[in-house]
Motif scaffolding. Structure first.
Motif, PDB file in Angstrom:
ATOM      1  N   SER A  93       0.836  -1.209   0.000  1.00 33.27           N
ATOM      2  CA  SER A  93       0.000   0.000   0.000  1.00 33.27           C
ATOM      3  C   SER A  93       0.864   1.251   0.000  1.00 33.27           C
ATOM      4  O   SER A  93       0.423   2.319  -0.414  1.00 33.27           O
ATOM      5  CB  SER A  93      -0.943  -0.011   1.195  1.00 33.27           C
ATOM      6  OG  SER A  93      -0.269   0.410   2.357  1.00 33.27           O
TER       7      SER A  93
ATOM      8  N   ARG B 217       0.044 -15.440  -5.961  1.00 33.62           N
ATOM      9  CA  ARG B 217       0.707 -16.758  -6.045  1.00 33.62           C
ATOM     10  C   ARG B 217       2.093 -16.688  -6.655  1.00 33.62           C
ATOM     11  O   ARG B 217       2.694 -17.724  -6.950  1.00 33.62           O
ATOM     12  CB  ARG B 217      -0.134 -17.759  -6.846  1.00 33.62           C
ATOM     13  CG  ARG B 217      -1.544 -17.881  -6.337  1.00 33.62           C
ATOM     14  CD  ARG B 217      -2.178 -19.203  -6.694  1.00 33.62           C
ATOM     15  NE  ARG B 217      -3.499 -19.271  -6.089  1.00 33.62           N
ATOM     16  CZ  ARG B 217      -3.741 -19.797  -4.907  1.00 33.62           C
ATOM     17  NH1 ARG B 217      -2.753 -20.304  -4.199  1.00 33.62           N
ATOM     18  NH2 ARG B 217      -4.963 -19.820  -4.412  1.00 33.62           N
TER      19      ARG B 217
ATOM     20  N   THR C  82      -7.242 -15.102  -5.525  1.00 35.51           N
ATOM     21  CA  THR C  82      -7.101 -15.643  -4.182  1.00 35.51           C
ATOM     22  C   THR C  82      -8.362 -15.356  -3.376  1.00 35.51           C
ATOM     23  O   THR C  82      -9.126 -14.443  -3.691  1.00 35.51           O
ATOM     24  CB  THR C  82      -5.906 -15.011  -3.463  1.00 35.51           C
ATOM     25  OG1 THR C  82      -6.160 -13.615  -3.326  1.00 35.51           O
ATOM     26  CG2 THR C  82      -4.623 -15.216  -4.230  1.00 35.51           C
TER      27      THR C  82
ATOM     28  N   ARG D  74      -8.012 -11.400   7.266  1.00 40.10           N
ATOM     29  CA  ARG D  74      -7.094 -10.356   7.730  1.00 40.10           C
ATOM     30  C   ARG D  74      -6.401  -9.684   6.551  1.00 40.10           C
ATOM     31  O   ARG D  74      -6.220  -8.466   6.535  1.00 40.10           O
ATOM     32  CB  ARG D  74      -6.049 -10.960   8.663  1.00 40.10           C
ATOM     33  CG  ARG D  74      -6.611 -11.397  10.001  1.00 40.10           C
ATOM     34  CD  ARG D  74      -5.525 -12.011  10.861  1.00 40.10           C
ATOM     35  NE  ARG D  74      -4.443 -11.084  11.139  1.00 40.10           N
ATOM     36  CZ  ARG D  74      -4.475 -10.147  12.066  1.00 40.10           C
ATOM     37  NH1 ARG D  74      -5.556 -10.025  12.811  1.00 40.10           N
ATOM     38  NH2 ARG D  74      -3.464  -9.347  12.258  1.00 40.10           N
ATOM     39  N   GLU D  75      -6.026 -10.492   5.568  1.00 38.24           N
ATOM     40  CA  GLU D  75      -5.396  -9.901   4.385  1.00 38.24           C
ATOM     41  C   GLU D  75      -6.353  -8.988   3.649  1.00 38.24           C
ATOM     42  O   GLU D  75      -5.975  -7.922   3.163  1.00 38.24           O
ATOM     43  CB  GLU D  75      -4.908 -11.007   3.450  1.00 38.24           C
ATOM     44  CG  GLU D  75      -3.652 -11.654   3.959  1.00 38.24           C
ATOM     45  CD  GLU D  75      -2.784 -12.128   2.812  1.00 38.24           C
ATOM     46  OE1 GLU D  75      -2.053 -13.089   3.025  1.00 38.24           O
ATOM     47  OE2 GLU D  75      -2.837 -11.530   1.715  1.00 38.24           O
TER      48      GLU D  75
ATOM     49  N   ARG E 146      -6.455  -5.637   5.213  1.00 37.39           N
ATOM     50  CA  ARG E 146      -5.319  -4.772   4.857  1.00 37.39           C
ATOM     51  C   ARG E 146      -5.549  -4.083   3.521  1.00 37.39           C
ATOM     52  O   ARG E 146      -5.218  -2.924   3.338  1.00 37.39           O
ATOM     53  CB  ARG E 146      -4.023  -5.571   4.808  1.00 37.39           C
ATOM     54  CG  ARG E 146      -3.530  -6.055   6.139  1.00 37.39           C
ATOM     55  CD  ARG E 146      -3.007  -4.923   7.014  1.00 37.39           C
ATOM     56  NE  ARG E 146      -3.025  -5.296   8.417  1.00 37.39           N
ATOM     57  CZ  ARG E 146      -4.063  -5.160   9.210  1.00 37.39           C
ATOM     58  NH1 ARG E 146      -5.183  -4.659   8.745  1.00 37.39           N
ATOM     59  NH2 ARG E 146      -4.003  -5.532  10.471  1.00 37.39           N
ATOM     60  N   ARG E 147      -6.114  -4.825   2.583  1.00 33.24           N
ATOM     61  CA  ARG E 147      -6.392  -4.211   1.278  1.00 33.24           C
ATOM     62  C   ARG E 147      -7.421  -3.100   1.419  1.00 33.24           C
ATOM     63  O   ARG E 147      -7.264  -2.015   0.855  1.00 33.24           O
ATOM     64  CB  ARG E 147      -6.937  -5.265   0.306  1.00 33.24           C
ATOM     65  CG  ARG E 147      -5.880  -6.253  -0.154  1.00 33.24           C
ATOM     66  CD  ARG E 147      -6.555  -7.430  -0.837  1.00 33.24           C
ATOM     67  NE  ARG E 147      -5.631  -8.536  -1.007  1.00 33.24           N
ATOM     68  CZ  ARG E 147      -5.120  -8.898  -2.171  1.00 33.24           C
ATOM     69  NH1 ARG E 147      -5.476  -8.248  -3.259  1.00 33.24           N
ATOM     70  NH2 ARG E 147      -4.285  -9.893  -2.268  1.00 33.24           N
TER      71      ARG E 147
ATOM     72  N   SER F 167      -5.883  -0.035   2.826  1.00 33.14           N
ATOM     73  CA  SER F 167      -5.092   0.765   1.890  1.00 33.14           C
ATOM     74  C   SER F 167      -5.990   1.544   0.935  1.00 33.14           C
ATOM     75  O   SER F 167      -5.580   2.558   0.379  1.00 33.14           O
ATOM     76  CB  SER F 167      -4.124  -0.124   1.107  1.00 33.14           C
ATOM     77  OG  SER F 167      -4.795  -0.776   0.056  1.00 33.14           O
ATOM     78  N   GLN F 168      -7.213   1.088   0.769  1.00 37.39           N
ATOM     79  CA  GLN F 168      -8.162   1.839  -0.053  1.00 37.39           C
ATOM     80  C   GLN F 168      -8.885   2.910   0.742  1.00 37.39           C
ATOM     81  O   GLN F 168      -9.658   3.687   0.196  1.00 37.39           O
ATOM     82  CB  GLN F 168      -9.214   0.884  -0.642  1.00 37.39           C
ATOM     83  CG  GLN F 168      -8.693   0.004  -1.754  1.00 37.39           C
ATOM     84  CD  GLN F 168      -9.820  -0.812  -2.339  1.00 37.39           C
ATOM     85  OE1 GLN F 168     -10.393  -1.676  -1.682  1.00 37.39           O
ATOM     86  NE2 GLN F 168     -10.161  -0.527  -3.583  1.00 37.39           N
TER      87      GLN F 168
ATOM     88  N   PRO G   4      -4.415  -1.439  16.039  1.00 36.51           N
ATOM     89  CA  PRO G   4      -3.765  -2.684  16.452  1.00 36.51           C
ATOM     90  C   PRO G   4      -4.458  -3.325  17.656  1.00 36.51           C
ATOM     91  O   PRO G   4      -4.716  -2.655  18.647  1.00 36.51           O
ATOM     92  CB  PRO G   4      -2.339  -2.252  16.801  1.00 36.51           C
ATOM     93  CG  PRO G   4      -2.215  -0.819  16.465  1.00 36.51           C
ATOM     94  CD  PRO G   4      -3.496  -0.317  15.933  1.00 36.51           C
TER      95      PRO G   4
END
Lengths: 208, 208
Positions: free
Chosen positions: A57, A66, B8, B49-50, B53-54, B57-58, B65
């Motif tokens: 980011s 992948r 994914t 969780r991933e 994060r995306r 960032s958007q 935390p």
DNA sequence: TAGCGCAGAATTATAGATAATTTCGTTATT
DNA sequence: AATAACGAAATTATCTATAATTCTGCGCTA
């Protein structure tokens, strides 16, 4: 540098890797393997993956599904792109910050500028330079904008540390003073355009 | 809409959640609990969780935390901030895109504009509007800039779908035509300032 | 009654193990 | 000799389990 111990492991890894990439310790295009990094930090790969997302980011790495992540390249074009974006956004931030700038804040900025002028190495100079920009822009009170500028600053720093640019001090000091003078005179628009031009000069030196 | 099955799981979850947030199905400030979402998608919480994060960032969620993530709020201030950033960045992109704009590209843009004018609902209109902007800006060839603009567009769409703004079509159509006219006449600078003003109007309507 | 503190529950963060995919070297074929 | 195909090794993505932290409701005290 100041890796706060209270943060999550993912955040620590992210910061450390960011510093390495900025410092040029990891070269552009290099693959980052989650297991290797996890082992190095004595952690599992889950926080490493999270760190990767943060770096992504910030634009420090690029990730293909992948196929792993690699350190973002920076061609001259990309450096120019970052410089132009910074110019546009910092000018915007300054226009909004100007009404909130007090005498005390401007004095702080001047102090940061002097610190940068006295700096012996690039790291110290960059630190002071970033501080200067932050001081005069933060009062705009636009968190999303400030975050974006900060990430662009990081990308610029990477360019700076790569050694492409050796002579940085003099024009910067002069530009900074001009910006402060305009702000003190209440000429926000002038300050904003000087700032924009100033930031763009970063992208104008070619690698030698 | 088109959730490519080859991606994914994290990417799929991220897209779905993004659509929900934009559509207003999840209200601002709502907590997103990883386990619950994981269960809904029939996945574990790791890809969730991933996805978080995306989204972070958007700018669609904010994360603290160890305290989870919640859908980003959008006050009128934040909407204005996004609008100003879009104005600055889209103007920049258009200045760089202008030299590469061909007759064919401008015709495509005009077609997108007509599609938007015929649109019956907000979703279709937003889709066409985004297409219009993308068509005239993409030729700038600055990937980082385009990504930033796209994220800001997403944030704007969220505002649009929230129903704060009901009357959108008419001024947009007129502005778009003015931009195309200026571009056809080779007046890139005029086009850029019309675009900047056009984008800023988004932030000017208050919630009623 | 208002505030403090302490279980117990819920939730986040990390670890370790497994499945799926890609990468790379080797061999066989033309 | 060049290329295609195959298989082992490496790597990414995911799952399940566990540790650490925060939230919540209830009882206690002043």
């Amino acid at each position: 540098m100041t890796t706060a111990r209270s943060d999550t492991i993912a955040a620590q890894i992210s910061r450390t890797l960011a510093n390495r990439i900025i410092a040029g310790e990891i070269e552009a295009g290099a693959k980052l393997r989650q297991d290797h990094i996890a082992e190095e930090f004595g952690a599992s790969h889950v926080p490493v993956r999270e760190a990767f997302r943060r770096l992504e980011s910030q634009g420090l790495v690029v990730s293909e599904p992948r196929r792993g992540v690699r350190v973002a390249g920076f061609s001259l074009d990309e450096v120019r792109e970052v410089a132009e974006m910074r110019a546009a956004l910092e000018a915007l931030a300054l226009r909004h910050a100007a009404p909130h700038l007090t005498r005390a804040i401007l004095d702080q900025a001047e102090e940061a500028n002097r610190t940068g002028d006295r700096a012996g190495d690039v790291q110290a100079w960059e630190e002071a330079n970033r501080t200067f920009h932050r001081i005069i822009l933060t009062p705009c009170g636009m968190p999303r904008l400030l975050k974006a500028i900060d990430d662009l600053h990081t990308a610029s720093a990477r360019f700076l540390f790569s050694g492409w640019r050796t002579e940085w001090e003099t024009p910067t000091d002069r530009d900074h003073r001009a910006i402060l003078d305009a702000l003190r005179a209440g000429q926000a628009e002038t300050a904003a355009s000087v700032l924009a031009r100033h930031v763009q000069t970063i992208g104008q030196k070619s690698p030698q």
